[in-house]
Design an enzyme around this catalytic site. Sequence first.
Site, PDB file in Angstrom:
ATOM      1  N   SER A 102       0.779  -1.152  -0.029  1.00 42.18           N
ATOM      2  CA  SER A 102       0.175   0.139   0.045  1.00 42.18           C
ATOM      3  C   SER A 102       1.051   1.346   0.113  1.00 42.18           C
ATOM      4  O   SER A 102       1.838   1.217  -0.664  1.00 42.18           O
ATOM      5  CB  SER A 102      -0.804  -0.109   1.210  1.00 42.18           C
ATOM      6  N   ASP A 233      -8.524  -5.455  -5.848  1.00 43.63           N
ATOM      7  CA  ASP A 233      -8.032  -4.350  -5.175  1.00 43.63           C
ATOM      8  C   ASP A 233      -8.993  -3.127  -5.278  1.00 43.63           C
ATOM      9  O   ASP A 233      -8.865  -2.506  -6.310  1.00 43.63           O
ATOM     10  CB  ASP A 233      -6.656  -3.870  -5.402  1.00 43.63           C
ATOM     11  N   HIS A 261      -6.823  -5.624  -1.103  1.00 44.54           N
ATOM     12  CA  HIS A 261      -5.703  -4.803  -0.907  1.00 44.54           C
ATOM     13  C   HIS A 261      -4.965  -5.103   0.200  1.00 44.54           C
ATOM     14  O   HIS A 261      -5.605  -5.339   1.367  1.00 44.54           O
ATOM     15  CB  HIS A 261      -6.213  -3.066  -0.814  1.00 44.54           C
TER      16      HIS A 261
END
Length: 286
Positions: A102, A233, A261
């Site tokens: 991320s 995601d 994610h």
Amino acid sequence: MAERVVRAEDVTLCTESFGDPADPPLLLVMGTGASMLWWEEGFCRMLAAGGRFVIRYDHRDTGRSVTYEPGRPGYTGVDLAEDAVRVLDAYGIPAAHVVGVSAGGGLAQVLALGHADRVLSLVLISTSAAVPGVDHELPPPEEAFLRFVAEARVDWDDTDSVVAYLVASARVLAGGRRPFDESAAKSLVRRDVGRARDVGALRNHDALPEGALPKGTLASIGAPTLVIHGTADPLFPLPHGEALAEGIPGGRLLVLEGAGHGVERADWAVIVPAVLDHTTGEARQG
């Protein structure tokens, strides 16, 4: 392994290592707003069992690292990238393989440009370009994620409210194409909230200034790079990962079907061998 607190200048960071220090070092950089616990212990031990010296750490304003008054962090996103160097220095490691997820993947890109000599290779998971180099528009987050951000409410002084909010966030980020393990998510979140010096300080990560990025573009990144991205995601749809792999010279893309994610347990059996393979070989050892 016991947690180890490292200090550099006025920054205190809580770290933890797994494996043999004589093995190739692997530094795990979590996304902003998340402590090192989100690199789950089982995942770290799998990497260590593959012959890597694994280090995870709490960002500022997470876990047991230094915290700042909510709304007044006094540091930037680039400073968080510099913290990775502080951790390597504390462990006496000249250079490491860096795995970022991320926003941690964005920090890893900044690290690779600003401190190229400290980065043996990159693994970028569930992230997007944090430096110039993508010449076309990328899709925005999915509507379900945007709606959650707009409608979510949390009382940072109420532990139950914080836990409920973070679990709901994890559910949305999972992408919705696989069963969501709410029990596991709640267990992780409760441990994370319980060990935090000030869980309310997490809010600082939502308003951090970017800071002065190092010069260069994606094409300037020389570290061998593996991009790992899920097809579900909701924050950074798959084209973000594709653009990263295309923009970094020699970048390779590993697509995880149905993954959302983050680093989901269901994908450890694929991610761990891929990371071990990517961080093996003389060309990647410097």
